[in-house]
Write a protein that holds these residues in place. Structure first.
Motif, PDB file in Angstrom:
ATOM      1  N   GLY A 113       0.525  -4.565  11.298  1.00 47.24           N
ATOM      2  CA  GLY A 113      -0.829  -4.977  10.926  1.00 47.24           C
ATOM      3  C   GLY A 113      -1.919  -4.364  11.773  1.00 47.24           C
ATOM      4  O   GLY A 113      -3.070  -4.278  11.347  1.00 47.24           O
ATOM      5  N   ILE A 114      -1.588  -3.935  12.998  1.00 50.21           N
ATOM      6  CA  ILE A 114      -2.527  -3.193  13.844  1.00 50.21           C
ATOM      7  C   ILE A 114      -1.779  -1.983  14.383  1.00 50.21           C
ATOM      8  O   ILE A 114      -0.666  -2.118  14.902  1.00 50.21           O
ATOM      9  CB  ILE A 114      -3.062  -4.040  15.010  1.00 50.21           C
ATOM     10  N   ALA A 115      -2.373  -0.802  14.247  1.00 55.13           N
ATOM     11  CA  ALA A 115      -1.712   0.429  14.675  1.00 55.13           C
ATOM     12  C   ALA A 115      -2.689   1.292  15.460  1.00 55.13           C
ATOM     13  O   ALA A 115      -3.898   1.277  15.208  1.00 55.13           O
ATOM     14  CB  ALA A 115      -1.184   1.206  13.470  1.00 55.13           C
ATOM     15  N   ALA A 116      -2.147   2.048  16.399  1.00 60.11           N
ATOM     16  CA  ALA A 116      -2.953   2.969  17.208  1.00 60.11           C
ATOM     17  C   ALA A 116      -2.307   4.344  17.201  1.00 60.11           C
ATOM     18  O   ALA A 116      -1.083   4.473  17.159  1.00 60.11           O
ATOM     19  CB  ALA A 116      -3.077   2.454  18.642  1.00 60.11           C
ATOM     20  N   SER A 117      -3.147   5.364  17.235  1.00 62.09           N
ATOM     21  CA  SER A 117      -2.699   6.758  17.344  1.00 62.09           C
ATOM     22  C   SER A 117      -1.756   7.151  16.220  1.00 62.09           C
ATOM     23  O   SER A 117      -0.609   7.548  16.437  1.00 62.09           O
ATOM     24  CB  SER A 117      -2.036   7.003  18.709  1.00 62.09           C
ATOM     25  N   ILE A 118      -2.258   7.045  14.981  1.00 63.30           N
ATOM     26  CA  ILE A 118      -1.498   7.497  13.821  1.00 63.30           C
ATOM     27  C   ILE A 118      -2.405   8.369  12.952  1.00 63.30           C
ATOM     28  O   ILE A 118      -3.625   8.395  13.132  1.00 63.30           O
ATOM     29  CB  ILE A 118      -0.951   6.332  12.975  1.00 63.30           C
ATOM     30  N   TYR A 119      -1.795   9.073  12.013  1.00 60.27           N
ATOM     31  CA  TYR A 119      -2.534   9.778  10.972  1.00 60.27           C
ATOM     32  C   TYR A 119      -2.499   8.943   9.703  1.00 60.27           C
ATOM     33  O   TYR A 119      -1.485   8.318   9.375  1.00 60.27           O
ATOM     34  CB  TYR A 119      -1.919  11.152  10.695  1.00 60.27           C
ATOM     35  N   GLU A 120      -3.625   8.952   8.985  1.00 55.98           N
ATOM     36  CA  GLU A 120      -3.689   8.196   7.736  1.00 55.98           C
ATOM     37  C   GLU A 120      -4.542   8.959   6.732  1.00 55.98           C
ATOM     38  O   GLU A 120      -5.387   9.776   7.092  1.00 55.98           O
ATOM     39  CB  GLU A 120      -4.269   6.793   7.963  1.00 55.98           C
ATOM     40  N   HIS A 121      -4.295   8.673   5.464  1.00 57.52           N
ATOM     41  CA  HIS A 121      -5.053   9.190   4.318  1.00 57.52           C
ATOM     42  C   HIS A 121      -4.769  10.675   4.070  1.00 57.52           C
ATOM     43  O   HIS A 121      -3.975  11.301   4.770  1.00 57.52           O
ATOM     44  CB  HIS A 121      -6.545   8.896   4.470  1.00 57.52           C
ATOM     45  N   GLY A 122      -5.405  11.204   3.022  1.00 62.22           N
ATOM     46  CA  GLY A 122      -5.131  12.581   2.629  1.00 62.22           C
ATOM     47  C   GLY A 122      -3.650  12.788   2.373  1.00 62.22           C
ATOM     48  O   GLY A 122      -2.994  11.971   1.727  1.00 62.22           O
ATOM     49  N   ASP A 123      -3.110  13.898   2.907  1.00 61.66           N
ATOM     50  CA  ASP A 123      -1.687  14.210   2.724  1.00 61.66           C
ATOM     51  C   ASP A 123      -0.863  13.805   3.945  1.00 61.66           C
ATOM     52  O   ASP A 123       0.192  14.381   4.215  1.00 61.66           O
ATOM     53  CB  ASP A 123      -1.503  15.700   2.425  1.00 61.66           C
ATOM     54  N   SER A 124      -1.320  12.787   4.676  1.00 63.82           N
ATOM     55  CA  SER A 124      -0.642  12.377   5.910  1.00 63.82           C
ATOM     56  C   SER A 124       0.675  11.662   5.658  1.00 63.82           C
ATOM     57  O   SER A 124       1.505  11.545   6.562  1.00 63.82           O
ATOM     58  CB  SER A 124      -1.554  11.446   6.720  1.00 63.82           C
ATOM     59  N   GLY A 125       0.865  11.131   4.454  1.00 65.23           N
ATOM     60  CA  GLY A 125       2.045  10.324   4.180  1.00 65.23           C
ATOM     61  C   GLY A 125       1.840   8.855   4.483  1.00 65.23           C
ATOM     62  O   GLY A 125       2.764   8.050   4.321  1.00 65.23           O
ATOM     63  N   CYS A 126       0.650   8.488   4.917  1.00 67.56           N
ATOM     64  CA  CYS A 126       0.307   7.090   5.196  1.00 67.56           C
ATOM     65  C   CYS A 126      -1.036   6.795   4.549  1.00 67.56           C
ATOM     66  O   CYS A 126      -1.996   7.545   4.742  1.00 67.56           O
ATOM     67  CB  CYS A 126       0.235   6.848   6.706  1.00 67.56           C
ATOM     68  N   GLY A 127      -1.120   5.731   3.772  1.00 68.36           N
ATOM     69  CA  GLY A 127      -2.385   5.366   3.152  1.00 68.36           C
ATOM     70  C   GLY A 127      -2.674   6.154   1.889  1.00 68.36           C
ATOM     71  O   GLY A 127      -1.909   7.021   1.467  1.00 68.36           O
ATOM     72  N   ASP A 128      -3.824   5.853   1.275  1.00 66.53           N
ATOM     73  CA  ASP A 128      -4.198   6.488   0.014  1.00 66.53           C
ATOM     74  C   ASP A 128      -4.923   7.809   0.268  1.00 66.53           C
ATOM     75  O   ASP A 128      -5.081   8.250   1.408  1.00 66.53           O
ATOM     76  CB  ASP A 128      -5.062   5.534  -0.820  1.00 66.53           C
TER      77      ASP A 128
END
Length: 227
Positions: A113-128
């Motif tokens: 539920g809380i994350a630090a130092s990740i990639y998200e969105h676009g073509d990252s494989g995480c998020g929309d």
């Protein structure tokens, strides 16, 4: 070929293809306490609360964004997935208060539920893919509520905040995404800036809207202070 145990070319929340810089994750540091305290200012609302269906509340071209007064205060423990997120915003409709009541993991990359130092969105494989791929300094997901002028507006709606690299231009506030003639596997962001995005959304859908939710109240801030 593998890099850090991940096959070359494979995207994960912590490693992306073609990245030239590697660094230790927060939890690898002996002194990491997981306690993040931040605030945000220079805030904007995307659209309005009472927009008729057919709205675009992502608004990457910044054609319908409005400066608003207010404060955003974050005080969370990333290890324990606990803490507070409160936004107090002065809108044309009155005072809107958004607050996360409980953090929740909707996807494995959200780390409880809380994350630090990740990639998200676009073509990252995480998020929309509503936003470009970006490095996330801190993000939270969960369920929360909103009040307008002290009266309940939404209850038990999904909420999300993220402290990111600069997705929006300093001056125009537009997001250059998708980036035409993009040459790098890195996201279409400016790492010389930081910002916050946060939203509250309804469980009900409406295909006429972008994103396709009946309610998607979206805000961002162009100044973030670490405390």
């Amino acid at each position: 070929m593998t890099v850090g145990g991940v096959a070359s070319g494979q995207s994960t929340p912590r490693q992306q293809p073609g990245a030239e810089v590697g660094f230790y994750a927060p939890e690898q540091h002996d002194l990491y306490d997981g306690h993040w305290v931040l605030s945000a200012s220079r805030l904007y609302q995307v659209g309005r609360l009472d927009d008729p269906s057919g709205w675009d509340h992502i608004d990457n071209d910044a054609s319908d964004v409005h400066a608003v007064d207010g404060t955003v205060e974050i005080d969370v423990n990333e290890i324990q997935n606990t803490g507070t997120f409160v936004a107090r915003l002065q809108l044309t409709d009155g005072e809107l208060v958004l607050e996360i009541d409980r953090f929740n993991e909707f996807s494995p990359c959200q780390d409880g539920g809380i994350a630090a130092s990740i990639y998200e969105h676009g073509d990252s494989g995480c998020g929309d893919t509503n936003w470009p791929k970006t490095f996330i300094f801190l993000a939270g997901w969960g369920f929360g509520h909103a009040t307008l002028n002290g009266e309940t507006l939404y209850e038990d709606y999904q909420m999300h905040f993220m402290i990111t690299q600069g997705m929006r231009d300093r001056e125009t506030l537009a997001v250059n995404y998708p980036l035409v003639d993009k040459r790098s596997p890195a996201g279409a962001v400016n790492p010389a800036t930081q910002q916050i995005d946060f939203f509250i959304r309804s469980p009900e859908n409406d295909a006429r809207n972008n994103p396709t939710r009946r309610i998607f109240d979206h805000f961002f801030g162009m100044e973030v202070t670490w405390k």
